[in-house]
Design an enzyme around this catalytic site. Structure first.
Site, PDB file in Angstrom:
ATOM      1  N   HIS A   1       0.756  -1.141  -0.348  1.00 60.72           N
ATOM      2  CA  HIS A   1       0.160   0.560  -0.153  1.00 60.72           C
ATOM      3  C   HIS A   1       0.974   1.111   0.010  1.00 60.72           C
ATOM      4  O   HIS A   1       0.731   2.470  -0.775  1.00 60.72           O
ATOM      5  CB  HIS A   1      -1.048  -0.149   1.210  1.00 60.72           C
ATOM      6  CG  HIS A   1      -2.465  -1.150   1.178  1.00 60.72           C
ATOM      7  ND1 HIS A   1      -2.734  -1.625   1.774  1.00 60.72           N
ATOM      8  CD2 HIS A   1      -3.383  -0.758  -0.551  1.00 60.72           C
ATOM      9  CE1 HIS A   1      -3.845  -1.727   1.538  1.00 60.72           C
ATOM     10  NE2 HIS A   1      -3.800  -1.625   0.074  1.00 60.72           N
TER      11      HIS A   1
ATOM     12  N   ARG B   1      -9.770  -2.859 -19.510  1.00 63.98           N
ATOM     13  CA  ARG B   1      -9.620  -4.270 -19.209  1.00 63.98           C
ATOM     14  C   ARG B   1     -11.022  -4.713 -18.082  1.00 63.98           C
ATOM     15  O   ARG B   1     -11.536  -3.703 -16.900  1.00 63.98           O
ATOM     16  CB  ARG B   1      -8.663  -4.343 -17.731  1.00 63.98           C
ATOM     17  CG  ARG B   1      -7.091  -4.213 -17.744  1.00 63.98           C
ATOM     18  CD  ARG B   1      -7.132  -4.162 -16.645  1.00 63.98           C
ATOM     19  NE  ARG B   1      -5.169  -4.923 -16.927  1.00 63.98           N
ATOM     20  CZ  ARG B   1      -4.181  -3.784 -17.690  1.00 63.98           C
ATOM     21  NH1 ARG B   1      -4.168  -2.684 -16.765  1.00 63.98           N
ATOM     22  NH2 ARG B   1      -2.011  -4.238 -17.646  1.00 63.98           N
TER      23      ARG B   1
ATOM     24  N   ARG C   1     -11.525  -5.968 -23.867  1.00 58.85           N
ATOM     25  CA  ARG C   1     -10.632  -7.128 -23.936  1.00 58.85           C
ATOM     26  C   ARG C   1     -11.936  -8.478 -22.967  1.00 58.85           C
ATOM     27  O   ARG C   1     -12.610  -7.095 -21.707  1.00 58.85           O
ATOM     28  CB  ARG C   1      -9.173  -7.420 -22.585  1.00 58.85           C
ATOM     29  CG  ARG C   1      -9.286  -8.931 -22.501  1.00 58.85           C
ATOM     30  CD  ARG C   1      -7.370  -8.750 -21.893  1.00 58.85           C
ATOM     31  NE  ARG C   1      -7.490  -8.365 -20.466  1.00 58.85           N
ATOM     32  CZ  ARG C   1      -6.793  -7.726 -19.145  1.00 58.85           C
ATOM     33  NH1 ARG C   1      -5.280  -8.466 -19.880  1.00 58.85           N
ATOM     34  NH2 ARG C   1      -7.007  -7.492 -18.253  1.00 58.85           N
TER      35      ARG C   1
ATOM     36  N   ASN D   1       3.293  -7.856 -19.200  1.00 56.95           N
ATOM     37  CA  ASN D   1       3.342  -8.848 -17.857  1.00 56.95           C
ATOM     38  C   ASN D   1       3.603 -10.239 -17.672  1.00 56.95           C
ATOM     39  O   ASN D   1       3.927 -10.297 -16.540  1.00 56.95           O
ATOM     40  CB  ASN D   1       1.874  -7.751 -17.551  1.00 56.95           C
ATOM     41  CG  ASN D   1       2.169  -6.632 -17.208  1.00 56.95           C
ATOM     42  OD1 ASN D   1       2.826  -5.707 -17.391  1.00 56.95           O
ATOM     43  ND2 ASN D   1       0.861  -6.261 -17.242  1.00 56.95           N
ATOM     44  N   ASP D   2       2.291 -10.884 -18.227  1.00 58.07           N
ATOM     45  CA  ASP D   2       2.051 -12.334 -18.187  1.00 58.07           C
ATOM     46  C   ASP D   2       2.887 -12.699 -19.316  1.00 58.07           C
ATOM     47  O   ASP D   2       3.429 -14.131 -18.562  1.00 58.07           O
ATOM     48  CB  ASP D   2       0.816 -12.309 -18.790  1.00 58.07           C
ATOM     49  CG  ASP D   2      -0.013 -12.692 -17.167  1.00 58.07           C
ATOM     50  OD1 ASP D   2      -0.208 -12.689 -16.078  1.00 58.07           O
ATOM     51  OD2 ASP D   2      -1.298 -11.508 -17.645  1.00 58.07           O
TER      52      ASP D   2
ATOM     53  N   ARG E   1       4.609 -12.232 -10.834  1.00 56.78           N
ATOM     54  CA  ARG E   1       4.635 -10.882 -11.186  1.00 56.78           C
ATOM     55  C   ARG E   1       4.588 -10.236 -10.303  1.00 56.78           C
ATOM     56  O   ARG E   1       4.399  -8.810  -9.574  1.00 56.78           O
ATOM     57  CB  ARG E   1       3.790 -10.659 -12.800  1.00 56.78           C
ATOM     58  CG  ARG E   1       2.188 -10.682 -11.885  1.00 56.78           C
ATOM     59  CD  ARG E   1       1.571 -10.896 -13.334  1.00 56.78           C
ATOM     60  NE  ARG E   1       1.049  -9.340 -13.380  1.00 56.78           N
ATOM     61  CZ  ARG E   1      -0.412  -8.830 -14.888  1.00 56.78           C
ATOM     62  NH1 ARG E   1      -0.563 -10.042 -15.050  1.00 56.78           N
ATOM     63  NH2 ARG E   1      -1.036  -7.861 -14.305  1.00 56.78           N
TER      64      ARG E   1
ATOM     65  N   CYS F   1       0.421  -3.821 -24.728  1.00 55.25           N
ATOM     66  CA  CYS F   1      -0.756  -3.507 -24.018  1.00 55.25           C
ATOM     67  C   CYS F   1       0.023  -3.356 -22.428  1.00 55.25           C
ATOM     68  O   CYS F   1      -1.280  -3.348 -21.620  1.00 55.25           O
ATOM     69  CB  CYS F   1      -1.667  -3.596 -23.874  1.00 55.25           C
ATOM     70  SG  CYS F   1      -2.737  -5.319 -23.668  1.00 55.25           S
TER      71      CYS F   1
HETATM   72  C1  PEP Z   1      -0.481  -8.699 -19.759  1.00 58.82           C
HETATM   73  O1  PEP Z   1      -0.367  -9.314 -18.940  1.00 58.82           O
HETATM   74  O2  PEP Z   1       0.578  -7.468 -19.905  1.00 58.82           O
HETATM   75  C2  PEP Z   1      -1.488  -7.582 -19.482  1.00 58.82           C
HETATM   76  C3  PEP Z   1      -1.335  -6.045 -20.454  1.00 58.82           C
HETATM   77  O3  PEP Z   1      -2.851  -8.062 -18.748  1.00 58.82           O
HETATM   78  P1  PEP Z   1      -2.625  -8.196 -16.912  1.00 58.82           P
HETATM   79  O4  PEP Z   1      -1.498  -6.923 -16.272  1.00 58.82           O
HETATM   80  O5  PEP Z   1      -4.048  -6.974 -17.122  1.00 58.82           O
HETATM   81  O6  PEP Z   1      -2.727  -9.069 -16.930  1.00 58.82           O
HETATM   82 MG    MG Z   2      -2.530 -10.481 -18.444  1.00 60.52          MG
END
Ligand code: PEP
Ligand code: MG
Length: 833
Positions: free
Chosen positions: A456, A563, A599, A714-715, A725, A762
């Protein structure tokens, strides 16, 4: 040099031009011109009669001085410094005279073939001493001792250069590069030093080298943790020292913490004060220069025995009420981030289990303070026991409440320290309420010894726009109040008591950053084009209608990732089709006709929705999430598809977490069905998120069925590196600039290109200024990011050319670490080599 000098092949093997060496330091001839040999035997011999200037400590490289002052460096294999001498045997030592063909270094060819980046071994002439060089034909097999290069003396030079006059600036540095100042960093130092008219040198106790000579720098033999004196004299001396210091202290992608200040015997003649750099994890971005203000909490003592349960009960109730009302006041004053955190605190205070446990102990004769502390302690233990890092971070909130209630019981004022303007706050761990109580306008930065980047405190610091570094280690506690600090959260470093030159450099950088931001904001709403006019779309990632309005103001040209799961998070029941359609319509209208990519629901893994319970899984990140959830719930998928078609008929639709062509085909047929259901006539593009390594590797197949691709870095990073992550301990390593991730992005873009589709990004990498030129070079034409990143990314893209980006991207793919990629890109962006 009076006569021609012939350099013989120092080893048996295949010769190659330097351009073929997969290392820009050699290929771009930063160290000098020469030739490369792919050895077929493990023996390096002298290419001519010479004196050994130095055999590198890792025995993988040797520098020789031949007649007339010609210097030759031979480097066995690439990046072999990292082997630390393993597999190499030196037969000569520094200062020794050698004759042509004499054995210099033996090496284990098999071991090298397994361990080194490449066997190719450059021989470069680092000082031509006025000669011209002729290289014999390359691309052939040679025996050791065959002539390779002829050097012919040029005209004698007229005179020695005149000594440089002017001011002298000095700076003491400690070498942070894990392998010391070996060939590659030495070349970079020399390249940079040469851009200044001043004379620049580096000195140890007994050696001084011209910093503009890579070989001179190398032969200082500086190792990790060694101290060195950087000096510049003459025109722009100050700037030269500042720039070279920043380059060296930045570690050039090879930095590692330096354990302690060097001992006096290793220091240069002038006594050395270690400039001291602590490393941490970025929790909120930015750069700050300021003075240390320490905020280390003292334990609040409690007595165990109570003074009667009625008395203690009343005391606890009064303290809880006091803290509750203080929270209500603070929530009333705060922004969204604050309100939601304070809401969580208020909920903890109302938790009947927690207060019940405290009251039970009071009933057993304990004091209110003891009882409250013990009850919170049980909760903390329970949360820690879940071994979930995100839960462990909620421990901060509980500890915060424990302290505030104990303070209220003790009648202590919860007073925030008086902050002088430009304070950098130091703490072991900062509690959310402590941060909220501070005057943000006086806070330049935050550095904590512990803590995680998703806590936080990190979210609050980000919302306050205050750079924040966490997990910087126990040394933070040793920094006295008032110490001058440079906090570079982006680089993950805290520089303690920096020298004047570094301070000035940081202040200049800060002022430039402010100026750059202001200029970037001024043009943020214009379309983004590269210097040659090539269009790059810069979109925003959205999670709410409110985000949409803010993003447009920040310069978003559309939305590259809505999202949808965030639109309906705090609900007990699934939103019906009409509700969804209304939300999509509102967002499309807010975007005023700009592109919108919606999405499909992405729940599971780290994202839960109360109305969509997913059975507990051993490993949710690898479980039923994203498109897997949707395909198991066709009614949910159908309702969302129809809601999008009805609410935002011009939107594109994107499927998350796809790992196979079959999944994409199944979503396509659900979309066809939804169109038939509502007799939708218009065109609707269906895209795939590339966020599993599988999707990246079959991007060409997916592109055959999709209308666009968008990489979720990210994923993709989490799954490529097998690193959660959300795990704060791994936060510094979950870096999407890892060459493995970049290679997968390259595969995705290539797959898209095969079917003439556009590929976007993205995930978080899209908003990283250091990444954008690489992504563009890989063929990405759309970047979607948080609104706050848009202005700067756009203004940087406007300076780029497609060709330079492609070259940078190719180099980035060949790097061996995210740090090296970042260093490469930073050099590119600052106009360096
Ligand atoms: C990602 O995984 O990079 C992505 C854009 O989706 P999210 O961060 O919502 O999992
Ligand atoms: Mg993702």
């Amino acid at each position: 040099m009076a006569a021609d000098l012939v350099l013989l092949s120092p080893m048996a093997g295949w010769t190659a031009a330097l351009d073929e060496v997969p290392d820009p330091v050699f290929a771009e001839r930063m160290l000098g011109d020469g030739v490369a040999i792919e050895p077929t035997e493990g023996l390096l011999c002298a290419p001519c009669d010479a004196t050994v200037i130095s055999v590198h400590a890792a025995r993988h490289a040797v520098t020789l001085r031949a007649a007339g002052g010609v210097d030759v460096l031979i480097h066995i294999g690439l990046e072999t410094v990292a082997l630390g001498g393993e597999g190499f045997e030196a037969y000569v030592s520094d200062g020794q005279a050698v004759t042509a063909g004499q054995r210099l270094i033996g090496f284990d060819l098999d071991r090298l073939a397994r361990r080194a980046k490449s066997l190719i071994s450059p021989m470069v002439i680092t000082d031509l001493a006025g000669c011209t060089m002729a290289l014999r034909q390359t691309g052939r097999l040679v025996a050791a001792g065959e002539p390779l290069i002829e050097l012919t003396p040029g005209e004698a030079t007229a005179s020695e250069p005149a000594p440089v006059a002017g001011p002298t600036v000095e700076r003491r540095l400690v070498i942070p590069m894990i392998h010391g100042l070996h060939a590659r960093p030495a070349a970079r130092v020399a390249e940079l030093a040469k851009t200044f008219p001043a004379e620049v040198s580096l000195a140890t106790v007994n050696r001084r080298a011209n910093a503009k000579s890579p070989v001179g720098v190398m032969t200082l033999g500086l190792r990790h943790g060694d101290a060195v004196l950087l000096t510049a004299t003459g025109d722009q001396a100050e700037a030269a020292v500042a720039a070279v210091a920043v380059l060296i202290e930045g570690g050039m992608g090879e930095g590692a913490p330096v354990a302690a200040a060097p001992g006096p015997s290793e220091t240069p003649a002038t006594a050395l004060a270690n400039p001291g750099q602590l490393r941490g994890v970025m929790a909120a971005p930015g750069l700050a220069v300021g003075k240390a203000v320490r905020l280390f909490r003292a334990e609040i003592a409690v007595v165990e025995a109570g003074a009667g349960s009625a008395h203690e009960e009343a005391a606890l109730s009064a303290a809880l009420a006091q803290v509750r009302s203080r929270i209500a006041v603070m929530a009333g004053e705060g922004d969204k981030a604050r309100r939601s955190i304070l809401g969580a605190h208020a909920a903890f205070l109302e938790d009947p289990e927690l207060t019940g446990q405290a009251r039970r102990r009071i009933g057993e004769g304990k004091s209110a303070g003891f009882a409250w502390k013990a009850a919170v302690g049980d909760y903390v233990e329970a949360l820690r026991g879940l071994r979930d890092p995100r839960m462990a971070e909620r421990v901060d909130d509980l500890v915060d409440l424990e302290r505030r209630v104990l303070q209220a019981l003790a009648g202590e004022e919860d007073r925030a320290p008086d902050l002088p303007s430009g304070s950098i706050l130091l703490a072991e761990e900062l509690l959310p309420s402590q941060l909220m109580a501070l005057d943000a306008s006086r806070l330049a930065g935050i550095c904590t010894a512990k803590g995680g980047p998703t806590s936080h405190v990190a979210i609050l610091a980000g919302a306050m726009g205050v750079p924040c570094l966490v997990a910087a280690g126990p040394s933070v506690a040793a920094i006295p109040d008032g110490t001058c600090l440079i906090l570079d959260a982006d680089a993950g470093s805290l520089q303690v008591a920096p020298a004047t030159a570094a301070l000035e450099a940081a202040q200049t950088a800060l002022a430039a950053r402010h100026q750059r931001r202001a200029a970037a904001r001024a043009t943020a709403r214009e379309d983004c084009r590269m210097a040659d006019g090539t269009r790059i779309e810069v979109f925003a990632n959205l999670g709410s209608l409110g985000d949409a309005q803010g993003a447009l103001a920040a310069g978003a040209e559309g939305c590259g990732l809505l999202r949808t799961e965030f639109l309906f998070l705090e609900r007990e029941t699934a939103p019906d089709e009409d509700e969804q359609a209304a939300q999509y319509r509102a967002i499309a209208e807010a975007l005023e006709g700009r592109p919108l990519i919606v999405r499909l629901l992405d729940v599971g893994g780290d994202k839960s929705a109360a109305y969509l319970p997913i059975a507990a899984e051993e490993n949710p990140a690898l479980g039923v999430r994203g498109v897997r959830v949707l395909l198991r719930r066709p009614r949910l998928l159908g309702a969302q598809l129809r809601a999008i078609l009805r609410g935002a008929p011009g939107a594109k639709i994107m499927a998350p977490m796809v790992a196979s062509l079959a999944e994409l085909k199944a979503v396509r047929s659900a979309l066809d069905e939804a169109r038939r259901d509502i007799a939708f006539e218009g065109r609707v593009d269906l895209g795939v998120m590339i966020e599993t390594p599988a999707a990246a590797m079959i991007a060409d197949q997916l592109a055959g069925e999709a209308d666009f691709l968008s990489v979720g870095t990210n994923d993709l990073t989490q799954y490529t590196l097998a690193m959660d992550r959300g795990n704060p301990e791994l936060a510094a390593e979950v870096d999407a600039l890892h060459p493995a991730v970049l290679r997968l992005i390259a595969a995705a873009a290539e797959g898209g290109r095969k079917h003439s589709l556009w590929t976007g990004v993205c995930g978080g990498l899209a908003g990283d200024v250091a990444a954008a030129p690489i992504l563009i070079g890989l063929g990405i034409t759309e970047l979607s990011m948080p609104g706050a990143a848009i202005a700067e990314v756009k203004s940087m893209i406007r300076t780029l050319s497609p060709g330079a980006c492609r070259k940078l991207a190719a180099e980035a793919l060949a790097q061996d670490s995210p740090q090296a990629v970042r260093a490469l890109s930073n050099t590119f962006l600052t106009g360096g080599a």
